[in-house]
Motif scaffolding. Structure first.
Motif, PDB file in Angstrom:
ATOM      1  N   GLU A 158       0.846  -1.187   0.000  1.00  0.00           N
ATOM      2  CA  GLU A 158       0.000   0.000   0.000  1.00  0.00           C
ATOM      3  C   GLU A 158       0.885   1.242   0.000  1.00  0.00           C
ATOM      4  OE1 GLU A 158      -3.247   0.162  -0.314  1.00  0.00           O
ATOM      5  OE2 GLU A 158      -3.435  -2.038  -0.382  1.00  0.00           O
ATOM      6  N   PHE A 159       0.591   2.187  -0.892  1.00  0.00           N
ATOM      7  CA  PHE A 159       1.365   3.421  -0.995  1.00  0.00           C
ATOM      8  C   PHE A 159       0.447   4.627  -0.945  1.00  0.00           C
ATOM      9  CE2 PHE A 159       4.111   0.285  -3.008  1.00  0.00           C
ATOM     10  CZ  PHE A 159       5.380   0.658  -2.594  1.00  0.00           C
ATOM     11  N   SER A 160       1.020   5.746  -0.570  1.00  0.00           N
ATOM     12  CA  SER A 160       0.338   7.031  -0.700  1.00  0.00           C
ATOM     13  C   SER A 160       1.108   7.874  -1.703  1.00  0.00           C
ATOM     14  CB  SER A 160       0.257   7.751   0.652  1.00  0.00           C
ATOM     15  OG  SER A 160       1.561   8.002   1.164  1.00  0.00           O
ATOM     16  N   VAL A 161       0.446   8.836  -2.311  1.00  0.00           N
ATOM     17  CA  VAL A 161       1.070   9.670  -3.334  1.00  0.00           C
ATOM     18  C   VAL A 161       1.724  10.880  -2.692  1.00  0.00           C
ATOM     19  CG1 VAL A 161       0.699  11.007  -5.445  1.00  0.00           C
ATOM     20  CG2 VAL A 161      -0.633   8.924  -5.036  1.00  0.00           C
ATOM     21  N   GLY A 162       2.965  11.140  -3.069  1.00  0.00           N
ATOM     22  CA  GLY A 162       3.679  12.307  -2.563  1.00  0.00           C
ATOM     23  C   GLY A 162       3.753  13.402  -3.604  1.00  0.00           C
ATOM     24  N   ASP A 163       4.892  14.023  -3.719  1.00  0.00           N
ATOM     25  CA  ASP A 163       5.075  15.158  -4.616  1.00  0.00           C
ATOM     26  C   ASP A 163       5.752  14.740  -5.918  1.00  0.00           C
ATOM     27  OD1 ASP A 163       4.069  16.880  -2.625  1.00  0.00           O
ATOM     28  OD2 ASP A 163       6.058  16.999  -1.695  1.00  0.00           O
ATOM     29  N   VAL A 164       5.628  15.609  -6.914  1.00  0.00           N
ATOM     30  CA  VAL A 164       6.372  15.430  -8.158  1.00  0.00           C
ATOM     31  C   VAL A 164       7.756  16.020  -7.956  1.00  0.00           C
ATOM     32  CG1 VAL A 164       6.547  16.062 -10.594  1.00  0.00           C
ATOM     33  CG2 VAL A 164       4.324  15.456  -9.607  1.00  0.00           C
ATOM     34  N   ARG A 165       8.770  15.271  -8.358  1.00  0.00           N
ATOM     35  CA  ARG A 165      10.160  15.681  -8.166  1.00  0.00           C
ATOM     36  C   ARG A 165      10.960  15.297  -9.407  1.00  0.00           C
ATOM     37  NH1 ARG A 165      14.099  12.859  -3.585  1.00  0.00           N
ATOM     38  NH2 ARG A 165      16.085  13.455  -4.496  1.00  0.00           N
ATOM     39  N   GLU A 166      11.993  16.054  -9.700  1.00  0.00           N
ATOM     40  CA  GLU A 166      12.839  15.722 -10.845  1.00  0.00           C
ATOM     41  C   GLU A 166      13.892  14.695 -10.431  1.00  0.00           C
ATOM     42  OE1 GLU A 166      16.077  18.156 -13.243  1.00  0.00           O
ATOM     43  OE2 GLU A 166      14.050  18.804 -13.796  1.00  0.00           O
ATOM     44  N   ILE A 167      13.922  13.581 -11.132  1.00  0.00           N
ATOM     45  CA  ILE A 167      14.901  12.527 -10.906  1.00  0.00           C
ATOM     46  C   ILE A 167      15.703  12.348 -12.194  1.00  0.00           C
ATOM     47  CG2 ILE A 167      15.306  10.104 -10.350  1.00  0.00           C
ATOM     48  CD1 ILE A 167      14.188  11.600  -7.995  1.00  0.00           C
ATOM     49  N   ASP A 168      16.977  12.699 -12.163  1.00  0.00           N
ATOM     50  CA  ASP A 168      17.839  12.575 -13.341  1.00  0.00           C
ATOM     51  C   ASP A 168      17.207  13.192 -14.580  1.00  0.00           C
ATOM     52  OD1 ASP A 168      19.760  11.285 -11.831  1.00  0.00           O
ATOM     53  OD2 ASP A 168      19.014   9.290 -12.316  1.00  0.00           O
ATOM     54  N   GLN A 170      14.062  13.836 -15.219  1.00  0.00           N
ATOM     55  CA  GLN A 170      12.699  13.428 -15.546  1.00  0.00           C
ATOM     56  C   GLN A 170      11.766  13.730 -14.373  1.00  0.00           C
ATOM     57  OE1 GLN A 170      12.282   9.518 -17.654  1.00  0.00           O
ATOM     58  NE2 GLN A 170      14.395   9.223 -17.005  1.00  0.00           N
ATOM     59  N   ASP A 171      10.570  14.209 -14.686  1.00  0.00           N
ATOM     60  CA  ASP A 171       9.579  14.413 -13.642  1.00  0.00           C
ATOM     61  C   ASP A 171       9.084  13.060 -13.152  1.00  0.00           C
ATOM     62  OD1 ASP A 171       9.744  17.134 -13.722  1.00  0.00           O
ATOM     63  OD2 ASP A 171       8.040  17.396 -15.080  1.00  0.00           O
ATOM     64  N   ALA A 172       9.031  12.901 -11.840  1.00  0.00           N
ATOM     65  CA  ALA A 172       8.623  11.625 -11.252  1.00  0.00           C
ATOM     66  C   ALA A 172       7.675  11.881 -10.092  1.00  0.00           C
ATOM     67  CB  ALA A 172       9.846  10.850 -10.771  1.00  0.00           C
ATOM     68  N   ILE A 173       6.688  11.017  -9.958  1.00  0.00           N
ATOM     69  CA  ILE A 173       5.751  11.107  -8.849  1.00  0.00           C
ATOM     70  C   ILE A 173       6.216  10.184  -7.734  1.00  0.00           C
ATOM     71  CG2 ILE A 173       4.239   9.360  -9.868  1.00  0.00           C
ATOM     72  CD1 ILE A 173       3.154  12.386  -7.713  1.00  0.00           C
ATOM     73  N   GLU A 174       6.118  10.672  -6.521  1.00  0.00           N
ATOM     74  CA  GLU A 174       6.612   9.952  -5.350  1.00  0.00           C
ATOM     75  C   GLU A 174       5.516   9.052  -4.783  1.00  0.00           C
ATOM     76  OE1 GLU A 174       8.883  11.351  -1.263  1.00  0.00           O
ATOM     77  OE2 GLU A 174       7.159  12.513  -1.981  1.00  0.00           O
ATOM     78  N   THR A 183      10.309   4.300  -0.386  1.00  0.00           N
ATOM     79  CA  THR A 183       9.843   5.387  -1.234  1.00  0.00           C
ATOM     80  C   THR A 183      10.258   5.103  -2.667  1.00  0.00           C
ATOM     81  OG1 THR A 183      10.118   6.959   0.580  1.00  0.00           O
ATOM     82  CG2 THR A 183       9.841   7.879  -1.615  1.00  0.00           C
ATOM     83  N   ALA A 184       9.313   5.234  -3.591  1.00  0.00           N
ATOM     84  CA  ALA A 184       9.585   4.999  -5.003  1.00  0.00           C
ATOM     85  C   ALA A 184       9.228   6.240  -5.798  1.00  0.00           C
ATOM     86  CB  ALA A 184       8.773   3.802  -5.508  1.00  0.00           C
ATOM     87  N   TRP A 185       9.980   6.474  -6.868  1.00  0.00           N
ATOM     88  CA  TRP A 185       9.655   7.558  -7.788  1.00  0.00           C
ATOM     89  C   TRP A 185       9.424   6.974  -9.169  1.00  0.00           C
ATOM     90  CZ3 TRP A 185      12.866   8.504  -3.664  1.00  0.00           C
ATOM     91  CH2 TRP A 185      12.549   9.622  -2.873  1.00  0.00           C
ATOM     92  N   ILE A 186       8.259   7.303  -9.751  1.00  0.00           N
ATOM     93  CA  ILE A 186       7.819   6.753 -11.030  1.00  0.00           C
ATOM     94  C   ILE A 186       7.734   7.875 -12.060  1.00  0.00           C
ATOM     95  CG2 ILE A 186       6.063   5.366 -12.186  1.00  0.00           C
ATOM     96  CD1 ILE A 186       7.360   4.048  -9.681  1.00  0.00           C
ATOM     97  N   ALA A 187       8.271   7.641 -13.251  1.00  0.00           N
ATOM     98  CA  ALA A 187       8.234   8.650 -14.306  1.00  0.00           C
ATOM     99  C   ALA A 187       6.789   8.962 -14.689  1.00  0.00           C
ATOM    100  CB  ALA A 187       8.998   8.160 -15.529  1.00  0.00           C
ATOM    101  N   VAL A 188       6.471  10.241 -14.833  1.00  0.00           N
ATOM    102  CA  VAL A 188       5.107  10.630 -15.181  1.00  0.00           C
ATOM    103  C   VAL A 188       4.927  10.816 -16.677  1.00  0.00           C
ATOM    104  CG1 VAL A 188       4.756  11.721 -12.930  1.00  0.00           C
ATOM    105  CG2 VAL A 188       5.552  13.109 -14.846  1.00  0.00           C
ATOM    106  N   GLU A 189       5.998  11.024 -17.420  1.00  0.00           N
ATOM    107  CA  GLU A 189       5.915  11.222 -18.867  1.00  0.00           C
ATOM    108  C   GLU A 189       6.379   9.965 -19.595  1.00  0.00           C
ATOM    109  OE1 GLU A 189       4.627  13.771 -20.251  1.00  0.00           O
ATOM    110  OE2 GLU A 189       4.660  15.330 -18.707  1.00  0.00           O
TER     111      GLU A 189
END
Length: 259
Positions: A158-168, A170-174, A183-189
């Motif tokens: 189970e996860f909750s959604v955090g903020d959008v952050r730039e990872i290398d 690329q915009d990623a959702i936390e 904590t995982a960051w997933i590419a949004v584009e």
């Protein structure tokens, strides 16, 4: 007491399943702000679906344990090619897996800091390439074999959604696990690649543990430089060709010194 690298710990440096034969350059229409606003379960599932189609990738791991730091970079694909560099204890080791064969080398500092080799043997092994006999390949091949990601990122979590952050770049959702240990960051584009995982120390060894052969204790101390302390795993170069060539020059067999 010297530390000995556990094969299973090195194997766990790749906690991501590599399967399928999809085109890593394909796009996804469900991107950008609309994707970042989805429920956490849908973002998680999109990332897990993307994992199924990965053909190659590079995994960069950074952590500290005790007074020792570890940094590794391993590139692998679904065709059995894999190359990697691991820096630990002030030394470095490199390995190549290609054509079903495993080759590795390390410098003197690595042998002294991370194995039970004495000074004479560490000096003799310094910079020499070794080929592992078939009887001993299994433990090394695991370093690049498809590995289960379910321990740290799965459909059961189970996860909750955090903020959008730039990872290398690329915009990623936390995504933050319910117990805040992962904590995982997933590419949004475009393709919804998993771009980074951060595991807090209290998640256990998270597959990245190292055992002190004297005390038997394991630790994954914080890595300095990320706001969330723990093991930092970055995933890059999706779909990029992995070049894994047999080392040139003399190649010894495990147990030889070449002296």
């Amino acid at each position: 007491m010297k530390r000995t690298i556990k094969a299973v710990a090195l194997a766990a440096l790749l906690p991501l399943a590599l399967s399928g034969c999809g085109d890593d350059s394909s796009s996804n229409d469900d991107t950008g702000k609309s994707f970042a606003e989805k429920p956490a379960s849908e973002i998680r599932d999109a990332a897990l679906k993307d994992i199924e189609d990965i053909t190659s990738m590079t995994v960069v791991v950074r952590t500290e344990f005790g007074e020792h730091a570890l940094e590794s970079e391993i590139s692998t694909d679904t065709e059995g090619r894999c190359v990697g560099t691991i820096q630990m204890g002030g030394g470095e080791t490199r390995f190549v897996i290609t054509g079903g064969d495993y080759y590795y080398t390390a410098d003197e500092a690595f042998y002294k800091a991370n194995t039970e080799a004495d000074d004479e043997l560490a000096a003799a092994y310094d910079g020499k390439w070794f080929k592992t006999p078939s009887a001993g390949q299994a433990q090394y091949a695991e370093q690049c074999a498809p590995a289960e990601i379910t321990e740290n990122f799965s459909a059961d979590d189970e996860f909750s959604v955090g903020d959008v952050r730039e990872i290398d770049g690329q915009d990623a959702i936390e995504l933050i696990s319910a117990d805040q240990s992962v904590t995982a960051w997933i590419a949004v584009e475009g393709r919804h690649h998993l771009l980074r995982l951060v595991l807090k120390p209290d998640v256990g060894d998270g597959g990245f543990g190292y055992t002190d052969q004297g005390s038997g204790a394991q630790s994954t101390a914080p890595f300095e430089g990320d706001e969330r302390e723990g093991v930092v795993v970055t995933f890059t170069d999706y779909g990029k060709k992995v070049v894994a060539e047999v080392p040139s020059g003399d190649i010894l067999t495990d147990g030889d010194t070449g002296a």
